[in-house]
Scaffold this motif. Structure first.
Motif, PDB file in Angstrom:
ATOM      1  N   LEU A 362       0.883  -1.341  -0.043  1.00 29.70           N
ATOM      2  CA  LEU A 362      -0.178   0.021   0.069  1.00 29.70           C
ATOM      3  C   LEU A 362       0.707   1.460   0.010  1.00 29.70           C
ATOM      4  O   LEU A 362       0.574   2.152  -0.582  1.00 29.70           O
ATOM      5  N   ILE A 363       1.973   1.182   0.930  1.00 33.46           N
ATOM      6  CA  ILE A 363       2.796   2.407   0.962  1.00 33.46           C
ATOM      7  C   ILE A 363       3.512   2.447  -0.421  1.00 33.46           C
ATOM      8  O   ILE A 363       3.467   3.574  -0.868  1.00 33.46           O
ATOM      9  N   SER A 364       4.003   1.644  -1.195  1.00 37.87           N
ATOM     10  CA  SER A 364       4.969   1.642  -2.368  1.00 37.87           C
ATOM     11  C   SER A 364       3.926   2.279  -3.540  1.00 37.87           C
ATOM     12  O   SER A 364       4.267   2.666  -4.417  1.00 37.87           O
ATOM     13  N   ALA A 365       2.736   1.733  -3.324  1.00 37.89           N
ATOM     14  CA  ALA A 365       1.688   1.933  -4.344  1.00 37.89           C
ATOM     15  C   ALA A 365       1.282   3.499  -4.320  1.00 37.89           C
ATOM     16  O   ALA A 365       0.883   4.213  -5.342  1.00 37.89           O
ATOM     17  N   GLY A 366       1.064   3.943  -2.968  1.00 37.36           N
ATOM     18  CA  GLY A 366       0.325   5.103  -2.934  1.00 37.36           C
ATOM     19  C   GLY A 366       1.538   6.369  -2.738  1.00 37.36           C
ATOM     20  O   GLY A 366       1.207   7.467  -3.153  1.00 37.36           O
ATOM     21  N   ASN A 425      11.066   6.695  -6.663  1.00 38.12           N
ATOM     22  CA  ASN A 425      11.065   6.178  -7.765  1.00 38.12           C
ATOM     23  C   ASN A 425      10.622   4.786  -7.980  1.00 38.12           C
ATOM     24  O   ASN A 425      10.620   4.179  -6.737  1.00 38.12           O
ATOM     25  N   ASP A 426      11.079   4.169  -9.072  1.00 37.89           N
ATOM     26  CA  ASP A 426      10.580   2.666  -9.076  1.00 37.89           C
ATOM     27  C   ASP A 426      11.482   1.855  -8.204  1.00 37.89           C
ATOM     28  O   ASP A 426      11.119   0.982  -7.504  1.00 37.89           O
ATOM     29  N   ARG A 427      12.749   2.119  -8.238  1.00 34.85           N
ATOM     30  CA  ARG A 427      13.770   1.433  -7.676  1.00 34.85           C
ATOM     31  C   ARG A 427      13.439   1.485  -6.227  1.00 34.85           C
ATOM     32  O   ARG A 427      13.434   0.536  -5.246  1.00 34.85           O
ATOM     33  N   LEU A 428      13.189   2.799  -5.729  1.00 35.34           N
ATOM     34  CA  LEU A 428      12.820   2.763  -4.234  1.00 35.34           C
ATOM     35  C   LEU A 428      11.472   2.091  -3.804  1.00 35.34           C
ATOM     36  O   LEU A 428      11.352   1.534  -2.673  1.00 35.34           O
ATOM     37  N   LYS A 429      10.628   2.325  -4.558  1.00 35.19           N
ATOM     38  CA  LYS A 429       9.344   1.131  -4.398  1.00 35.19           C
ATOM     39  C   LYS A 429       9.556  -0.156  -4.433  1.00 35.19           C
ATOM     40  O   LYS A 429       9.077  -0.692  -3.513  1.00 35.19           O
ATOM     41  N   GLU A 430      10.467  -0.411  -5.163  1.00 33.42           N
ATOM     42  CA  GLU A 430      10.750  -1.835  -5.153  1.00 33.42           C
ATOM     43  C   GLU A 430      11.381  -2.384  -3.771  1.00 33.42           C
ATOM     44  O   GLU A 430      11.020  -3.387  -3.281  1.00 33.42           O
ATOM     45  N   ALA A 431      12.423  -1.447  -3.538  1.00 31.71           N
ATOM     46  CA  ALA A 431      12.754  -1.812  -2.230  1.00 31.71           C
ATOM     47  C   ALA A 431      12.171  -1.736  -1.035  1.00 31.71           C
ATOM     48  O   ALA A 431      12.119  -2.683  -0.222  1.00 31.71           O
ATOM     49  N   ILE A 432      10.857  -0.888  -1.018  1.00 30.89           N
ATOM     50  CA  ILE A 432      10.119  -0.842   0.103  1.00 30.89           C
ATOM     51  C   ILE A 432       9.228  -2.310   0.048  1.00 30.89           C
ATOM     52  O   ILE A 432       9.075  -2.899   1.113  1.00 30.89           O
TER      53      ILE A 432
END
Ligand SMILES: [Zn+2]
Length: 481
Positions: A362-366, A425-432
């Motif tokens: 939810l965090i990475s999506a929002g 960014n995508d890389r950080l969202k992936e990390a989350i």
């Protein structure tokens, strides 16, 4: 250096006008004054008056006027003191009927205190019960300073009067209460919030002054410029997502949120906010103030505004899991949501959301970005250069410490905002999503271009915008690498 109080008594405002001077600097045997018109007669008169050598610094008449306003408004508490002296002279405090008989005097005292605080752009007035007395302190630019010491009986009368204004029960002294009232100053209404709690000696009361005129709700007003301004533009241009503003209390979070939201204002969209309290009333916004006593909390407020077809919205603060989830879901379903959170830095915001129980997906999506900020005091031009080893940066640097002159407040003048802006960014969202730990996440953020508060403050130290004391006061130095 001699006591500043003596200088004020010697060179009061009338004399300052008569001689066309304003005190600038003073030490054991010399005094320097600003003036717009040098006169040897004035010099002689001042020499006799102060028994010191006199020097002048020239400035324009307009500057002299501004300097005078500034110098004397900050220091002139004679109105307040004269009323207090009145009280002690009449010894009315010992009489039981004192409260009724002196109602108008008490009202004047409360008004003078508020006028003084507003003129000095104070954010809060504290009444602290100390043994046998009450200490009045005011917070200006984040710093609390002692203003007056009051007789306990007088302060009790004063506190009662404030309770009456704030529609609180003044007969109740053993439970916390809070309320508010509106104070009219120069034709404008200023909201004053009142909170009172019982303490071991008596009661502590705090007045919070919500003076919207103190801040200009523009990028310039909040000190957002250069690279930071570009990053923020990128964030608020997104059609949807959650943007968080983080930092401690008093770091300017709500001012930043409202300023950004104001930029989004357009007749074609519906902007709604739920706040505690509404600090800035903005034309064209639909603003709701929460009322926990009546069950209207952030989550309920947010849920109700979501039913009212909002395009952009702001939730004053995310305090619990439910509000966090609701805000994130709204941001995933096409709304731009702005909110604030209490964390020290931008990367930690992600982990704060996880801590309160929000799922990583939810965090990475929002979440699309986090703006961390601090307000640090700005050094005046009278600053003094020094070469010093700074442990925080493990470096010997040329930095500046506060000086003193008639223009500033103990070496400082105003505050500047420091930002740390994280774009997810995508890389950080992936990390989350991968469940990465905070330390590693911070390192990754840095790799992705995040400039930390600590780094920004290092630049400010070097250019002399602020002092090392201010840096230590504003960032966590334990556990940081
Ligand atoms: Zn100065």
């Amino acid at each position: 250096m001699i006591q500043k109080n003596n200088i004020e008594q010697e060179i009061n405002k009338e004399l300052s006008i008569k001689y066309r001077i304003v005190p600038y600097k003073f030490d054991q045997d010399k005094m320097i004054f600003w003036t717009d018109k040098y006169s040897s007669n004035t010099k002689e008169a001042l020499k006799v008056l102060t028994k010191k050598n006199i020097e002048f610094k020239e400035c324009s008449s307009k500057d002299l006027y501004d300097l005078r306003q500034k110098y004397y408004s900050k220091t002139d508490i004679s109105n307040i003191k004269s009323i207090i002296d009145d009280f002690s002279d009449e010894k009315i405090l010992n009489k039981r009927q004192g409260f009724e008989n002196n109602d108008s005097k008490i009202i004047r005292l409360v008004n003078y205190l508020l006028d003084y605080a507003i003129a000095n752009k104070a954010s809060d007035i504290h009444f602290d019960a100390v043994d046998g007395a009450s200490l009045v302190r005011i917070r200006i630019e984040g710093i609390l300073r002692d203003l007056l010491k009051l007789d306990r009986s007088l302060s009790n009368i004063l506190i009662n009067r404030i309770k009456v204004l704030a529609k609180l029960d003044y007969t109740v002294r053993n439970i916390p209460q809070d309320g508010s009232f509106s104070y009219k100053k120069d034709g404008k209404n200023i909201d004053i919030r009142v909170a009172v709690v019982p303490t071991i000696y008596s009661e502590k009361l705090v007045l919070r002054i919500l003076n919207r005129d103190n801040v200009e709700l523009t990028r310039q007003g909040i000190g957002l410029q250069g690279r930071n301004a570009e990053l923020v533009s990128k964030l608020i241009r997104q059609p949807s997502g959650l943007i968080l503003s983080v930092g401690p209390t008093g770091s300017g979070k709500s001012t930043t949120l409202i300023t950004l939201l104001k930029e989004l204002k357009s007749p074609e969209i519906n902007i709604m906010t739920v706040e505690d309290p509404v600090e800035y009333k903005v034309e064209g916004f639909n603003q709701i103030e929460i009322n926990e006593e009546r069950g209207l909390d952030f989550n309920l407020g947010l849920k109700s505004i979501l039913r009212l077809d909002p395009d952009k919205l702001m939730v004053g603060e995310i305090r619990d899991q439910e509000t966090a989830r609701t805000a994130l879901r709204a941001s995933i379903t096409g709304r731009l949501v702005l909110s604030s959170l209490h964390t020290n830095d931008s990367p930690s915001a992600v982990y704060r959301l996880k801590d309160i129980g929000v799922e990583e997906y939810l965090i990475s999506a929002g979440l699309i970005g986090v703006i961390s900020q601090r307000l640090v005091r700005k050094l005046c031009d009278c600053k003094v250069k020094e070469r010093k080893y700074v442990e925080l940066y493990d470096e010997t640097m040329d930095i500046y410490k506060p000086g003193s002159c008639g223009k500033c407040d103990m070496g400082y003048t105003g505050r500047i905002a420091v930002y740390e802006i994280l774009l997810l960014n995508d890389r950080l969202k992936e990390a989350i999503n991968s469940g990465m730990g905070l330390i590693e996440f911070k390192r990754l953020c840095k790799e992705e271009g995040l400039i930390s508060l600590k780094e920004s403050m290092k630049e400010m130290l070097k250019e002399g915008s602020t002092s090392l004391d201010e840096v230590y006061k504003n960032i966590m130095t334990i556990g940081e690498k």
